[in-house]
Design an enzyme around this catalytic site. Structure first.
Site, short mmCIF file in Angstrom:
data_model
loop_
_atom_site.label_atom_id
_atom_site.label_comp_id
_atom_site.label_asym_id
_atom_site.label_seq_id
_atom_site.Cartn_x
_atom_site.Cartn_y
_atom_site.Cartn_z
N SER A 51 20.52 11.96 -38.03
CA SER A 51 19.49 11.26 -37.24
C SER A 51 19.65 9.76 -37.45
CB SER A 51 18.09 11.68 -37.69
OG SER A 51 17.15 10.77 -37.16
N HIS A 77 21.97 12.70 -33.50
CA HIS A 77 20.59 13.03 -33.13
C HIS A 77 19.80 11.74 -32.94
CE1 HIS A 77 17.12 15.83 -33.06
NE2 HIS A 77 16.46 14.86 -33.67
N ASP A 79 16.06 10.26 -32.20
CA ASP A 79 14.63 10.56 -32.21
C ASP A 79 13.88 9.55 -31.36
OD1 ASP A 79 14.33 12.84 -34.02
OD2 ASP A 79 15.12 11.51 -35.56
N MET A 105 10.37 8.33 -29.95
CA MET A 105 8.94 8.45 -30.26
C MET A 105 8.15 7.42 -29.47
SD MET A 105 9.22 8.82 -34.38
CE MET A 105 10.48 9.84 -35.15
N HIS A 127 15.99 13.83 -28.75
CA HIS A 127 14.76 14.57 -29.05
C HIS A 127 13.58 13.73 -28.61
CE1 HIS A 127 12.16 16.43 -32.55
NE2 HIS A 127 11.67 16.69 -31.36
N MET A 151 9.98 12.98 -28.47
CA MET A 151 8.65 13.20 -29.06
C MET A 151 7.69 12.29 -28.31
SD MET A 151 9.78 13.47 -33.04
CE MET A 151 11.38 12.71 -32.84
N MET A 209 10.54 22.07 -36.11
CA MET A 209 10.19 20.92 -36.96
C MET A 209 9.79 21.42 -38.34
SD MET A 209 10.73 18.34 -35.00
CE MET A 209 10.21 17.12 -36.21
N ASP A 264 14.77 20.22 -37.93
CA ASP A 264 14.58 18.77 -37.98
C ASP A 264 13.48 18.45 -38.99
OD1 ASP A 264 14.33 16.07 -37.55
OD2 ASP A 264 14.05 16.20 -35.39
#
Length: 228
Positions: free
Chosen positions: A12, A37, A39, A41, A70, A72, A141, A176
C-alpha cells in the site's frame, strides 16, 4: 491477467514517501511486489483524505504490475469512471458506501476494469453473497479503514466463510490491514491470496535503500506460503 490463487503481495503506497511516489512504486516492484495498492479516502466515508484521480493517473505511469485502487469513498458511483480513466486495473468499492452495491459493481465492469467489493470489520460475509458473480475480488478489512499502521483485527472466520461461498469462482480474497509475517499465515490458511501491506513493507527502507522492502515482501510471502 490469468487468475490464480498463489499468494500476491500488494504494498500500500499510503506508507510510501509521499514526495517520491514514482521511485517508491518502482522500488517495491523491483523488490518483488505483485500488485500496487492505492488507498483512496474521502474524509467522509473514512476519517482521512488521500488520492484523487489526477494522483492515481500520475502513479499509473510508474506501475508495471497491476494497480489495485481501493475506493473508501461515499458516494462511490459518480467517481468510478474517473478512477477507471486514471488507469486503475481493479476498482474496489465498499458494500457500506451506498445502497446499491450490485449496481456499483456493474458500473465498474462497464468501464472494462476488474471489480472488487470490500467489507468493513463489522460487516458479515453474507453481505456479498448475491454479488459474487459480479466480483473479481472480495476485500476483507482487518482494520477499521482510514489509517495505516493499525493493529490487525482477526477476521479468519469471515475469510473461511467467504472462501466457502466463492467455491470455484475466479474471485480473489484480499486482506487489507495489519498484515505482517505474523498475521499473514493466519489469513492465508483461511483462504486469502492477496495481501495488502503498508508499514510492514516500507519499514526500514527508502528509495535509496530499497533492499529492506524486498526482505519485508519475502518475509510476508514466505510466512503466508508456509501456512498453505
Amino acid at each position: 491477467m490469468t487468475f490464480d490463487r498463489s499468494i500476491k503481495i500488494a504494498p500500500s503506497i499510503l506508507s510510501a514517501d509521499f514526495a517520491d511516489f514514482g521511485r517508491e512504486i518502482r522500488a517495491v516492484e523491483d523488490q518483488g511486489a505483485d500488485w500496487v495498492h492505492v488507498d483512496v479516502m474521502d474524509g467522509h466515508f473514512v476519517p482521512n483524505l488521500t488520492f484523487g484521480p489526477p494522483a492515481v493517473k500520475a502513479f499509473r505511469k510508474h506501475v508495471n504490475t497491476f494497480m489495485d485502487v481501493h475506493l473508501m469513498i461515499a458516494p462511490v458511483d459518480p467517481f468510478i469512471e474517473a478512477y477507471a480513466e486514471a488507469g486503475a486495473d481493479l476498482i474496489t468499492a465498499h458494500v457500506e458506501a451506498g445502497p446499491h452495491i450490485h449496481r456499483t459493481l456493474q458500473a465498474i465492469r462497464a468501464t472494462g476494469k476488474k471489480a472488487g467489493v470490500a467489507l468493513n470489520p463489522g460487516t458479515p460475509a453474507e453481505a456479498v453473497e448475491h454479488v459474487l458473480d459480479l466480483a473479481d475480488l472480495v476485500c476483507v478489512m482487518t482494520v477499521n479503514p482510514g489509517f495505516g499502521g493499525q493493529k490487525f483485527i482477526d477476521m479468519t472466520g469471515k475469510i473461511r466463510k467467504l472462501r466457502q461461498m466463492i467455491g470455484d469462482r475466479p474471485v480473489h480474497i484480499e486482506i487489507d490491514g495489519g498484515v505482517d509475517p505474523v498475521t499473514a499465515p493466519l489469513v492465508a490458511a483461511a483462504g486469502a491470496d492477496v495481501l495488502v501491506a503498508g508499514s510492514a513493507v516500507f519499514k526500514g527502507g527508502s528509495v535509496s535503500n530499497a533492499e529492506p522492502y524486498g526482505e519485508n515482501i519475502r518475509a510476508i510471502r514466505q510466512a503466508a506460503q508456509a501456512a498453505l
